[in-house]
Design an enzyme around this catalytic site. Structure first.
Site, PDB file in Angstrom:
ATOM      1  N   ARG A 126       0.863  -1.181   0.000  1.00  0.00           N
ATOM      2  CA  ARG A 126       0.000   0.000   0.000  1.00  0.00           C
ATOM      3  C   ARG A 126       0.898   1.229   0.000  1.00  0.00           C
ATOM      4  O   ARG A 126       2.018   1.203   0.501  1.00  0.00           O
ATOM      5  CB  ARG A 126      -0.908   0.042   1.238  1.00  0.00           C
ATOM      6  CG  ARG A 126      -2.113  -0.891   1.188  1.00  0.00           C
ATOM      7  CD  ARG A 126      -3.141  -0.411   0.167  1.00  0.00           C
ATOM      8  NE  ARG A 126      -4.392  -1.133   0.277  1.00  0.00           N
ATOM      9  CZ  ARG A 126      -4.685  -2.258  -0.356  1.00  0.00           C
ATOM     10  NH1 ARG A 126      -3.769  -2.819  -1.122  1.00  0.00           N
ATOM     11  NH2 ARG A 126      -5.874  -2.819  -0.214  1.00  0.00           N
TER      12      ARG A 126
ATOM     13  N   GLU B 159      -3.558   8.166  -4.461  1.00  0.00           N
ATOM     14  CA  GLU B 159      -4.076   7.491  -5.640  1.00  0.00           C
ATOM     15  C   GLU B 159      -5.441   8.052  -6.006  1.00  0.00           C
ATOM     16  O   GLU B 159      -6.225   8.365  -5.113  1.00  0.00           O
ATOM     17  CB  GLU B 159      -4.174   5.978  -5.391  1.00  0.00           C
ATOM     18  CG  GLU B 159      -2.821   5.323  -5.152  1.00  0.00           C
ATOM     19  CD  GLU B 159      -2.892   3.815  -4.973  1.00  0.00           C
ATOM     20  OE1 GLU B 159      -4.005   3.245  -5.064  1.00  0.00           O
ATOM     21  OE2 GLU B 159      -1.842   3.186  -4.753  1.00  0.00           O
TER      22      GLU B 159
ATOM     23  N   HIS C   3      -1.503   0.517  -9.689  1.00  0.00           N
ATOM     24  CA  HIS C   3      -2.217  -0.292  -8.701  1.00  0.00           C
ATOM     25  C   HIS C   3      -3.132  -1.314  -9.367  1.00  0.00           C
ATOM     26  O   HIS C   3      -4.326  -1.429  -9.053  1.00  0.00           O
ATOM     27  CB  HIS C   3      -3.026   0.592  -7.746  1.00  0.00           C
ATOM     28  CG  HIS C   3      -3.261  -0.077  -6.413  1.00  0.00           C
ATOM     29  ND1 HIS C   3      -3.440   0.614  -5.253  1.00  0.00           N
ATOM     30  CD2 HIS C   3      -3.322  -1.399  -6.067  1.00  0.00           C
ATOM     31  CE1 HIS C   3      -3.628  -0.236  -4.243  1.00  0.00           C
ATOM     32  NE2 HIS C   3      -3.554  -1.461  -4.730  1.00  0.00           N
TER      33      HIS C   3
ATOM     34  N   ALA D 101      -1.752  -4.653  -9.842  1.00  0.00           N
ATOM     35  CA  ALA D 101      -1.123  -5.964  -9.642  1.00  0.00           C
ATOM     36  C   ALA D 101      -2.174  -7.039  -9.392  1.00  0.00           C
ATOM     37  O   ALA D 101      -1.951  -8.217  -9.685  1.00  0.00           O
ATOM     38  CB  ALA D 101      -0.139  -5.901  -8.478  1.00  0.00           C
TER      39      ALA D 101
END
Length: 333
Positions: free
Chosen positions: A246, A275, A299, A301
Site C-alpha cells: 500500500r 491514488e 495499482h 497488480a
C-alpha cells in the site's frame, strides 16, 4: 421481540472495480440491489442512507459516514479487497457494524506482477526501451552501461539473488515459493525494531543483506514509512525494491533520492501515497524520474480474470453467511 430481519438493502458503491457477485440468498431472505459504477465521497451519505449492507473497495468510509445519523440501518460492510484501510474499523466496532473482506483472491496475479516488476527492474527493461526509441543505442553504440548497477557491475541473474520478503501472508508465501522455483534464495523479515522469531531474519539484517526486497504487507500506523531514508542508506548498491503493498509504507521521497544518488539499483512499485497518482501529486512520477530505473504501474497488480471471479464469489459468500448466521466467512471485525 422483533422478528429477525429477512429483507436487505444492499448498496454497491464502486462496481467499476469488480462485477457484482451473482448470488442468491436462502429463503426467507430477499434483497434489493442498488448499484453505482462510481461514487464520490460527497455522494456516499445519500446513497447509503437506508443501506443494510455496503459493498465497496477503496472508497473512504469515515467515522462520520459510519455514524448512526448518516447510516442508521447499516449492519455490514463487504470489502472487495484484502486491505480494509479505507474503512474506519474503530467506528465499526463502536456501532457493531460487521466488516468482511476478500482475502487470498489475488495471490496468483500479485505474485506474477511482483516477478514482472523484478525482471523489468533487474533487466532495466523500461529504461532501455525508452532510450532505444530515443536513438541512444545508435549514439552510444551499446546500452550495456545503462544496465549496469550503481556498483558498475552487470545485472545479476535470478539464482544470484537473495530475496527478502517483508510481509508473510498468503502473497508473501506464494512469492517465496515462486522465487525458489527461479533459483533465488529467500528470507522472511521479522518486525522492525523487534527480535526475529524462529524462521525469520531480523528486519535490519534483511535490509542490509538482501539484493531484492519485496514489500507485501498491510498498511497500518505501525507500517507507515517502514522503509525510509535510514533503510535506503543501508541497502546494497545492487539491490532492488519491489512494492505491491500500500502507498505510504515506503517513503517515496526517500526512494527517489536513493535512486538518484545510486544507493540502490532500481525499484518497481504498483502503489502510491496518493491514488490515483499522476506527476502533479507523486514524486515517483515527476519528470525528473524519467531516466531512473523506476518501473511504475497503476495499482493493478491484482487485476486478472481469475481475481475478479474470486472476488465475486467470496463477496457473495460473505454476504450470504452474514444474513443467515450473522458472521461473514472472512470477518475483519
Amino acid at each position: 421481540m422483533a422478528p429477525p430481519q429477512t429483507h436487505w438493502v444492499i448498496v454497491a458503491l464502486e462496481t467499476f472495480f469488480c462485477p457484482l457477485p451473482n448470488f442468491t440468498l436462502p429463503a426467507p431472505h430477499t434483497f434489493e440491489f442498488r448499484t453505482y459504477e462510481r461514487t464520490r465521497p460527497d455522494q456516499v451519505a445519500e446513497r447509503i442512507r437506508d443501506a443494510d449492507i455496503i459493498i465497496m473497495t477503496i472508497l473512504p468510509l469515515t467515522a462520520e459516514i459510519l455514524s448512526a445519523e448518516v447510516s442508521p440501518q447499516l449492519k455490514m460492510i463487504s470489502v472487495i479487497a484484502s486491505g480494509t484501510d479505507a474503512v474506519d474499523l474503530a467506528a465499526c466496532r463502536a456501532r457493531g457494524i460487521v466488516v468482511g473482506n476478500t482475502p487470498h483472491c489475488n495471490v496468483t496475479t500479485v505474485t506474477e506482477h511482483v516477478l514482472a516488476l523484478y525482471f523489468a527492474t533487474r533487466r532495466s527493461i523500461i529504461l532501455t526501451n525508452s532510450l532505444t526509441r530515443a536513438g541512444d543505442w545508435v549514439t552510444k553504440g551499446s546500452q550495456q552501461s545503462t544496465m549496469d548497477g550503481p556498483d558498475g557491475k552487470p545485472p545479476r541473474t535470478a539464482r544470484e539473488e537473495l530475496v527478502g520478503i517483508i510481509g508473510y501472508g498468503a502473497i508473501g508465501r506464494n512469492i517465496e515459493a515462486k522465487a525458489k522455483m527461479l533459483g533465488m534464495k529467500t528470507v522472511v523479515a521479522g518486525r522492525k525494531g523487534a527480535p526475529a522469531p524462529e524462521g525469520r531474519v531480523p528486519f535490519e539484517t534483511v535490509i542490509r543483506e538482501c539484493s531484492v526486497l519485496i514489500v507485501c504487507l498491510p498498511r497500518s500506523p505501525e507500517t507507515l514509512n517502514l522503509i525510509s531514508e535510514a533503510e535506503f542508506h543501508q541497502m546494497k548498491p545492487y539491490s532492488l525494491l519491489i512494492n505491491v503493498s500500500r502507498g505510504g509504507i515506503v517513503d517515496e521521497t526517500a526512494l527517489v533520492s536513493a535512486l538518484k544518488e545510486g544507493r540502490i539499483a532500481g525499484a518497481g512499485t504498483d502503489v502510491y501515497s496518493q491514488e490515483p497518482a499522476e506527476p502533479g501529486n507523486s514524486v515517483l512520477l515527476a519528470p525528473d524520474t524519467a531516466e531512473l530505473n523506476l518501473v511504475t504501474t497503476p495499482h493493478l497488480a491484482w487485476y486478472a480474470d481469475e481475481t475478479l471471479d474470486n472476488y465475486s464469489r467470496t463477496c457473495g459468500e460473505n454476504i450470504a453467511e452474514f444474513v443467515t448466521i450473522g458472521k461473514p466467512r472472512h470477518q475483519v471485525c
